[in-house]
Design a protein around this motif. Structure first.
Motif, mmCIF file in Angstrom:
data_model
loop_
_atom_site.group_PDB
_atom_site.id
_atom_site.type_symbol
_atom_site.label_atom_id
_atom_site.label_comp_id
_atom_site.label_asym_id
_atom_site.label_seq_id
_atom_site.Cartn_x
_atom_site.Cartn_y
_atom_site.Cartn_z
ATOM 1 N N THR A 13 0.800 -1.138 0.204
ATOM 2 C CA THR A 13 -0.036 0.052 0.058
ATOM 3 C C THR A 13 0.938 1.373 -0.098
ATOM 4 N N GLY A 16 2.237 1.437 -3.523
ATOM 5 C CA GLY A 16 1.238 1.887 -4.359
ATOM 6 C C GLY A 16 0.606 3.162 -4.191
ATOM 7 N N THR A 17 0.659 3.707 -3.081
ATOM 8 C CA THR A 17 0.409 4.850 -2.741
ATOM 9 C C THR A 17 1.357 6.193 -3.454
ATOM 10 N N ILE A 139 -8.743 -0.773 -1.297
ATOM 11 C CA ILE A 139 -7.527 -0.282 -1.519
ATOM 12 C C ILE A 139 -6.279 -1.293 -1.138
ATOM 13 N N VAL A 142 -6.216 -4.226 -3.808
ATOM 14 C CA VAL A 142 -6.019 -3.750 -5.373
ATOM 15 C C VAL A 142 -4.474 -3.574 -5.271
ATOM 16 N N ASN A 143 -3.787 -2.994 -4.086
ATOM 17 C CA ASN A 143 -2.454 -2.659 -3.971
ATOM 18 C C ASN A 143 -1.650 -4.128 -3.901
ATOM 19 N N GLU A 272 -1.157 1.358 -11.510
ATOM 20 C CA GLU A 272 -0.419 2.077 -10.470
ATOM 21 C C GLU A 272 -1.308 3.524 -10.286
ATOM 22 N N THR A 275 -4.380 3.006 -8.448
ATOM 23 C CA THR A 275 -4.117 2.597 -6.994
ATOM 24 C C THR A 275 -4.021 3.986 -6.088
#
Length: 352
Positions: A13, A16-17, A139, A142-143, A272, A275
Motif C-alpha cells: 500500500t 502503491g500510494t 485499497i 488492489v495494491n 498504479e 491505486t
C-alpha cells in the motif's frame, strides 16, 4: 503468517500510494531526478532514506494517536488551530493531485489504447466510484495485486536496460542544471509525496496499530520505492533527451520491449495510477466527511466530478506546474515531522 501478511499489505500500500501518475509514467522521475544527469543516482539514495525513515515515523505516530484522518496528524504536528488550516490547504492540494492522476489515466487511454482522452477519464471515474464503495479493504486488495506485478515488470525493464548499449549513461550523463537544484530535488520530492500519502497512510497506521508491523512494512515499502526510482532512472537516462517529448515516458520506453509486453506494462502503469487515485480520493472523502458529515459516497462522487473538469487541462501541464509548487509547501510539513517525536505529546488517554 498473519503478521507477515499485514507487513506486506503495508509495504504494498505504501508503494502503491507513492507510485502514482507522475512516478509510474516516468514524469516524476524525469522531473526530479533524471534531468539532473549523474546527480540523479545519488539523490535517489537520499529520497529512499527519507521514505524509509519518515514513512515509518508517520504511520507509527498515526497509530499512537489513533488518527481518524490526516487532520488529526496535522493537529499533532502544527497544533489545533494551525493543523486545521494546514489540512484545509491540503484538501485543495489533494484535489489538484487527483486531477493530475486522472489526466495521466486519460493520457494512457489516448496515447496507447486509441481511446479518446475524455472516454478514458470517464472509464477511470466509474472504476474509482465502484471500488471506493468498499473503502480501505478495496485499497489494500488492489495494491496487493498490482504492486507485485509492477515490481516484476520493473525488473524486466531494468534487465532490458542493462543489456542494451548505453546502459551506463545513468552514471555519466551530463547536465547544465545547478547541482543545488539537484540536491534540493529529493527533499522536495519526498516532502510532497509523503505529505500527500497521509490521506491513506495515516488511517492505515491507525488501523494496524502494532509498531513492529508498521516499521517492517514501511522499511520494505521504502526500499521498494527506492528500487523502482533507480530502475526508472536507469531506463530513462538511456533515452535522454528524446524521452522528454512523451507525456508517458515509461510507456515510450516500453515500446522497445515488444507489443505484448508493452501492452501489459502500459496496463500496469494505468493500474498504479489507479491505486494512488483511489487512495487519495478515499483519504480526502474521509476528511470531508469528518467536517461536513455528508455520506462518503456522495462526497466521492463530488470529488470525482470536480477533478474530471480540472483534468481536462492535460497531464503534463498540471504535473509540471502543480507538483513543484506543492513540494515547496510540503517542505514545512517535512521539517515538522522530522522534529516530531514518535511518542506523540498530548495523546488522549486510552489512545496509546
Amino acid at each position: 503468517m498473519k503478521r507477515t501478511g499485514k507487513v506486506l499489505q503495508i509495504a504494498f500500500t505504501y508503494i502503491g500510494t507513492i507510485v502514482g501518475a507522475g512516478f509510474a509514467t516516468g514524469q516524476e522521475i524525469l522531473q526530479f531526478f533524471t534531468r539532473f544527469g549523474h546527480w540523479g543516482t545519488f539523490t535517489i539514495a537520499v529520497a529512499t532514506l527519507l521514505f524509509i525513515w519518515l514513512g515509518t515515523k508517520m504511520m507509527v505516530l498515526a497509530g499512537e494517536i489513533q488518527a481518524k484522518s490526516y487532520e488529526d496528524l496535522n493537529k499533532a504536528l502544527f497544533g489545533e488551530r494551525a493543523g486545521r488550516l494546514v489540512s484545509l490547504f491540503m484538501m485543495v492540494i489533494l484535489l489538484g493531485v487527483i486531477a493530475v492522476m486522472m489526466a495521466g489515466a486519460g493520457s494512457i487511454f489516448y496515447e496507447h489504447w486509441n481511446i479518446s482522452y475524455v472516454s478514458g477519464l470517464l472509464i477511470t471515474i466509474a472504476g474509482c466510484y465502484v471500488l471506493l464503495r468498499k473503502g480501505m479493504k478495496s485499497i489494500l486488495t488492489v495494491n496487493t495485486i498490482v504492486v507485485p506485478l509492477m515490481l516484476l515488470f520493473t525488473v524486466i525493464v531494468l534487465a532490458d536496460a542493462i543489456a542494451s548499449p548505453g546502459s551506463s549513461r545513468w552514471l555519466t550523463i551530463k547536465t547544465d542544471l545547478s547541482p543545488w537544484a539537484a540536491w534540493a530535488a529529493p527533499f522536495l520530492y519526498a516532502a510532497f509525496n509523503l505529505s500527500m500519502s497521509q490521506a491513506v497512510l495515516v488511517p492505515l497506521g491507525a488501523q494496524i496499530g502494532d509498531r513492529k508491523t508498521i516499521v517492517a512494512g514501511a522499511w520494505i515499502g521504502g526500499i521498494g520505492i527506492g528500487f523502482m526510482l533507480l530502475a526508472g532512472h536507469i531506463a530513462l537516462s538511456m533515452h535522454m533527451p528524446g524521452v522528454q517529448q512523451f507525456a508517458i515516458p515509461m510507456g515510450g520506453i516500453a515500446r522497445g520491449l515488444g507489443q505484448g509486453l508493452q501492452w501489459i506494462y502500459t496496463a500496469l502503469i494505468f493500474a498504479e495510477i489507479f491505486t494512488t487515485l483511489i487512495a487519495d480520493i478515499y483519504g480526502l472523502s474521509l476528511q470531508l466527511q469528518e467536517r461536513l458529515k455528508w455520506p462518503r459516497n456522495l462526497l466521492t462522487a463530488i470529488i470525482l466530478l470536480i477533478c474530471f473538469f480540472a483534468s481536462r487541462i492535460g497531464f503534463e501541464p498540471l504535473l509540471s506546474t502543480l507538483y513543484p509548487l506543492f513540494g515547496l509547501f510540503s517542505l514545512g510539513w517535512l521539517a515538522l515531522i522530522i522534529r516530531q517525536r514518535t511518542e506523540a505529546k498530548g495523546t488522549p488517554p486510552g489512545r496509546n
